[in-house]
Design a protein around this motif. Structure first.
Motif, mmCIF file in Angstrom:
data_model
loop_
_atom_site.group_PDB
_atom_site.id
_atom_site.type_symbol
_atom_site.label_atom_id
_atom_site.label_comp_id
_atom_site.label_asym_id
_atom_site.label_seq_id
_atom_site.Cartn_x
_atom_site.Cartn_y
_atom_site.Cartn_z
ATOM 1 N N LEU A 104 0.832 -1.202 0.000
ATOM 2 C CA LEU A 104 0.000 0.000 0.000
ATOM 3 C C LEU A 104 0.861 1.244 0.000
ATOM 4 O O LEU A 104 1.831 1.337 0.723
ATOM 5 C CB LEU A 104 -0.874 0.026 1.255
ATOM 6 C CG LEU A 104 -2.191 -0.728 1.193
ATOM 7 C CD1 LEU A 104 -2.923 -0.566 2.509
ATOM 8 C CD2 LEU A 104 -3.047 -0.222 0.052
ATOM 9 N N ALA A 105 0.468 2.206 -0.810
ATOM 10 C CA ALA A 105 1.139 3.495 -0.758
ATOM 11 C C ALA A 105 0.743 4.204 0.526
ATOM 12 O O ALA A 105 -0.360 4.019 1.037
ATOM 13 C CB ALA A 105 0.754 4.330 -1.964
ATOM 14 N N LEU B 260 17.726 1.886 5.666
ATOM 15 C CA LEU B 260 16.348 2.282 5.970
ATOM 16 C C LEU B 260 15.368 1.259 5.406
ATOM 17 O O LEU B 260 14.390 0.892 6.066
ATOM 18 C CB LEU B 260 16.052 3.677 5.408
ATOM 19 C CG LEU B 260 16.812 4.837 6.066
ATOM 20 C CD1 LEU B 260 16.329 6.170 5.493
ATOM 21 C CD2 LEU B 260 16.673 4.833 7.583
ATOM 22 N N CYS B 261 15.612 0.768 4.207
ATOM 23 C CA CYS B 261 14.755 -0.237 3.581
ATOM 24 C C CYS B 261 14.643 -1.481 4.467
ATOM 25 O O CYS B 261 13.601 -2.131 4.515
ATOM 26 C CB CYS B 261 15.333 -0.598 2.212
ATOM 27 S SG CYS B 261 14.453 -1.880 1.318
ATOM 28 N N ARG C 35 8.891 -8.581 7.603
ATOM 29 C CA ARG C 35 7.639 -8.138 6.966
ATOM 30 C C ARG C 35 7.366 -6.669 7.278
ATOM 31 O O ARG C 35 6.456 -6.306 8.015
ATOM 32 C CB ARG C 35 6.504 -9.060 7.394
ATOM 33 C CG ARG C 35 6.773 -10.498 6.895
ATOM 34 C CD ARG C 35 5.693 -11.447 7.267
ATOM 35 N NE ARG C 35 4.397 -11.012 6.728
ATOM 36 C CZ ARG C 35 3.247 -11.579 7.059
ATOM 37 N NH1 ARG C 35 3.224 -12.583 7.914
ATOM 38 N NH2 ARG C 35 2.115 -11.143 6.539
ATOM 39 N N ILE C 36 8.202 -5.820 6.704
ATOM 40 C CA ILE C 36 8.164 -4.382 6.992
ATOM 41 C C ILE C 36 7.125 -3.694 6.116
ATOM 42 O O ILE C 36 7.133 -3.859 4.889
ATOM 43 C CB ILE C 36 9.562 -3.766 6.757
ATOM 44 C CG1 ILE C 36 10.546 -4.315 7.796
ATOM 45 C CG2 ILE C 36 9.499 -2.234 6.799
ATOM 46 C CD1 ILE C 36 11.990 -3.903 7.550
ATOM 47 N N ALA C 37 6.234 -2.927 6.751
ATOM 48 C CA ALA C 37 5.260 -2.119 6.003
ATOM 49 C C ALA C 37 5.758 -0.687 5.870
ATOM 50 O O ALA C 37 5.762 -0.122 4.780
ATOM 51 C CB ALA C 37 3.906 -2.149 6.719
ATOM 52 N N ARG D 67 7.881 0.686 2.843
ATOM 53 C CA ARG D 67 8.989 -0.182 2.470
ATOM 54 C C ARG D 67 9.200 -0.158 0.950
ATOM 55 O O ARG D 67 10.323 -0.101 0.458
ATOM 56 C CB ARG D 67 8.675 -1.606 2.942
ATOM 57 C CG ARG D 67 9.452 -2.715 2.260
ATOM 58 C CD ARG D 67 10.937 -2.662 2.568
ATOM 59 N NE ARG D 67 11.576 -3.795 1.911
ATOM 60 C CZ ARG D 67 11.898 -4.915 2.550
ATOM 61 N NH1 ARG D 67 11.702 -5.041 3.824
ATOM 62 N NH2 ARG D 67 12.457 -5.911 1.894
ATOM 63 N N ARG D 68 8.066 -0.141 0.228
ATOM 64 C CA ARG D 68 8.154 -0.221 -1.229
ATOM 65 C C ARG D 68 8.952 0.943 -1.816
ATOM 66 O O ARG D 68 9.765 0.765 -2.714
ATOM 67 C CB ARG D 68 6.739 -0.238 -1.811
ATOM 68 C CG ARG D 68 6.709 -0.450 -3.302
ATOM 69 C CD ARG D 68 5.261 -0.497 -3.782
ATOM 70 N NE ARG D 68 5.197 -0.420 -5.237
ATOM 71 C CZ ARG D 68 5.455 -1.421 -6.044
ATOM 72 N NH1 ARG D 68 5.817 -2.584 -5.552
ATOM 73 N NH2 ARG D 68 5.369 -1.273 -7.349
#
Ligand SMILES: [Zn+2]
Length: 579
Positions: free
Chosen positions: A4-5, A244-245, A560-562, A573-574
């Motif tokens: 999700l953005a 950071l990612c 499982r980073i959001a 994360r994206r």
């Protein structure tokens, strides 16, 4: 959900009556999010009077504007703090704060609109956008997640974390932390909030591959060492993003070229880099050759005067610590002489007020380092089971134990010419490093080791890891503080991405997920000498990770980073991944 953005997670106030300036404002922004050029242009006044104002002054006219519209949509536009002020029945002023992400990075600013009522609805007559560099992110609240604060306290369900001026203003239950009127909210229901991860053992002077460690595999004919080091110096930003990612918001560089010390000041208030603390060039008991013609990362501890001078120089350079590489020289091991030099380093460090941190993998050297005053041991003891004498010494000295369990396996993979690519999330690794890591399997065919040598290496690595795991459990059970460290930068221990392997190895040693998390946050903050607690508490730096799964059930869920939050700036994360 991780895809999700951030814009879709922002909690908007319910839509009021249709056809208001606020509706037009939201529709204008929604068209940018949708990259819908026609919808976007429909919000602007089709007249020569349409006015745009930016850092380069005033531009007028719809036609010019329309010609350029849609050429460069941002990868991400995060719009918060929308405000509309009615000026008259037919005129309204609006403003919002934005963060845009494009190929050049992430930039903040303020944007304004003047809306005019027309027969076909409210239209934009004036639009502005001004970057706001060096301004802290606006106040934001993460709402509805389960809070795991890093202290070991019981998790708090349906929590609120309010962030302001780069720090946490309030963290706790909804009742304890109401969302202030001037803060926008991000809906984090169904997620878990943990403190930002802290890696207490990294090297910005190393790439994560053998080109930064030609002593492991010499490919200098293809990757000249001076060039590799010049690239690292010129572009630490690639590695910042990898950290950071991976949810790592602070790192301790425990040994490198003098320029690594500059990273401390440059990242202290950054929202686009992890906080870096650095020890600078390391003091070594052996005269190691891996230096540049004009600068050294290894300072040889040749005699006591040189050792004390080097410690004082570190103080003058602004180093955060004195790092000693405690390696017993081969033939003849003049133990007493080497030990005296390590103790001199500890004594001088104490005098100038810097912590002593030591690489010592032998039990004897580790004990001696603790006697010399070591504040942190940055590696496991591999050579033997830790004994009661070691535990007593460490407890008495208050030393923090950094197990650094997984780094030798990267060297093993190099020796086997096989990169185990599934263990570290390559989406967080910059493309150049990724290409090199993946080339491990093919680049060095000419220099293959014998099968026996590869097997010997694998057996030694497995033996050391087993000893490291057992020693970590023993140390932890003895109540000694443990901090996470990866030794990232070493071959196939990738910056940022390696943190998950290390977390999982600590869990495999028998530590509960709760204790692994404390090691990677609160205790790591202490080990690094950070000016923050490494916990989610009022007053701490607003460095957080939002997860899609429960880290207390299994530390593998930290993968499982959001969202990642650095000094109050919220990233998906994206958007931090390398495509
Ligand atoms: Zn190291």
């Amino acid at each position: 959900m991780a895809r999700l953005a951030l814009a879709t997670l922002l909690v908007a106030a319910p839509l009021a009556a249709q056809d208001t300036p606020l509706d037009a404002f939201r529709g204008n922004l929604a068209a940018i999010h949708a990259r819908d050029r026609a919808a976007y242009l429909s919000h602007y006044l089709h007249t020569p009077a349409l006015t745009r104002v930016g850092a380069d002054g005033v531009h007028q006219g719809y036609d010019d504007f329309a010609r350029g519209a849609g050429d460069g949509w941002p990868d991400t536009l995060v719009a918060t703090h929308l405000r509309v002020v009615p000026l008259s029945p037919d005129v309204a002023y609006g403003a919002y704060r934005y963060r845009v992400v494009d190929s050049s990075g992430s930039a903040r600013g303020v944007s304004e609109r003047v809306f005019i009522r027309t027969p076909s609805g409210w239209k934009v007559a004036v639009t502005t956008a001004f970057p706001t560099r060096n301004v802290d992110p606006p106040p934001m609240a993460l709402v509805g997640a389960t809070l795991v604060d890093g202290t070991g306290a019981a998790p708090v369900g349906d929590a609120v974390v309010v962030m302001r001026d780069g720090r946490i203003a309030c963290a706790g239950s909804r009742a304890a932390c109401p969302v202030p009127a001037d803060a926008d909210s991000v809906n984090a229901a169904g997620k878990w909030i943990i403190p930002g991860l802290i890696d207490t053992h990294v090297h910005f002077s190393q790439t994560g591959w053998v080109d930064g460690r030609p002593d492991a595999l010499d490919l200098r004919d293809r990757y000249p060492y001076a060039q590799v080091e010049a690239d690292l110096h010129a572009q630490p930003e690639r590695l910042y993003r990898s950290y950071l990612c991976s949810g790592v918001t602070s790192v301790f560089d425990v040994g490198g070229y003098p320029w690594t010390l500059e990273l401390q000041e440059r990242t202290a208030r950054s929202t686009t880099a992890p906080r870096v603390v650095a020890a600078g060039p390391l003091l070594s008991t052996i005269d190691f050759w891996l230096n540049l013609p004009d600068q050294r990362q290894f300072i040889y501890m040749s005699d006591e005067a040189a050792v004390r001078a080097a410690v004082r120089a570190h103080k003058a350079w602004g180093a955060a610590a004195i790092k000693v590489w405690y390696i017993m020289p081969p033939q003849p091991p003049d133990t007493a002489r080497v030990s005296a030099l390590v103790h001199a380093a500890g004594d001088e460090a104490r005098k100038v007020g810097l912590p002593l941190i030591v690489h010592a993998t032998g039990l004897w050297e580790a004990k001696d380092a603790v006697r010399a005053g070591a504040r942190v041991l940055v590696h496991s003891v591999w050579s033997a089971p830790v004994d009661d004498e070691f535990l007593t010494l460490v407890r008495r000295q208050g030393t923090i134990y950094v197990p650094t369990l997984t780094v030798p396996d990267g060297y093993r993979q190099v020796s086997a010419r096989r990169f185990e690519r599934d263990r570290q999330p390559l989406a967080c690794v910059d493309p150049a490093t990724r290409v090199k890591a993946l080339a491990t399997d093919t680049v060095a065919r000419a220099q293959r080791l014998s099968a026996a040598a590869v097997d010997e290496r694998a057996a030694r690595t497995a033996r050391n890891l087993a000893q490291g795991l057992a020693n970590l459990k023993r140390v932890h059970d003895a109540g000694i503080p443990v901090a996470l460290g990866t030794d990232a930068g070493n071959p196939l221990t990738l910056h940022g991405a390696s943190v998950f392997m290390e977390l999982e190895a600590m869990q495999a040693a028998g530590l509960a997920p709760r204790d692994v998390l404390i090691s990677a946050t609160r205790t790591a903050a202490i080990a690094s000498g950070l000016d923050s607690t490494g916990t989610v508490a009022a007053g701490s730096v607003a460095d957080l990770v939002v997860l899609d799964a429960d880290p207390l059930a299994d530390v593998r869920n930290v993968r499982r980073i959001a969202l990642v939050v650095r000094r109050g700036e919220i990233y998906t994360r994206r958007e931090l991944e390398y495509r």
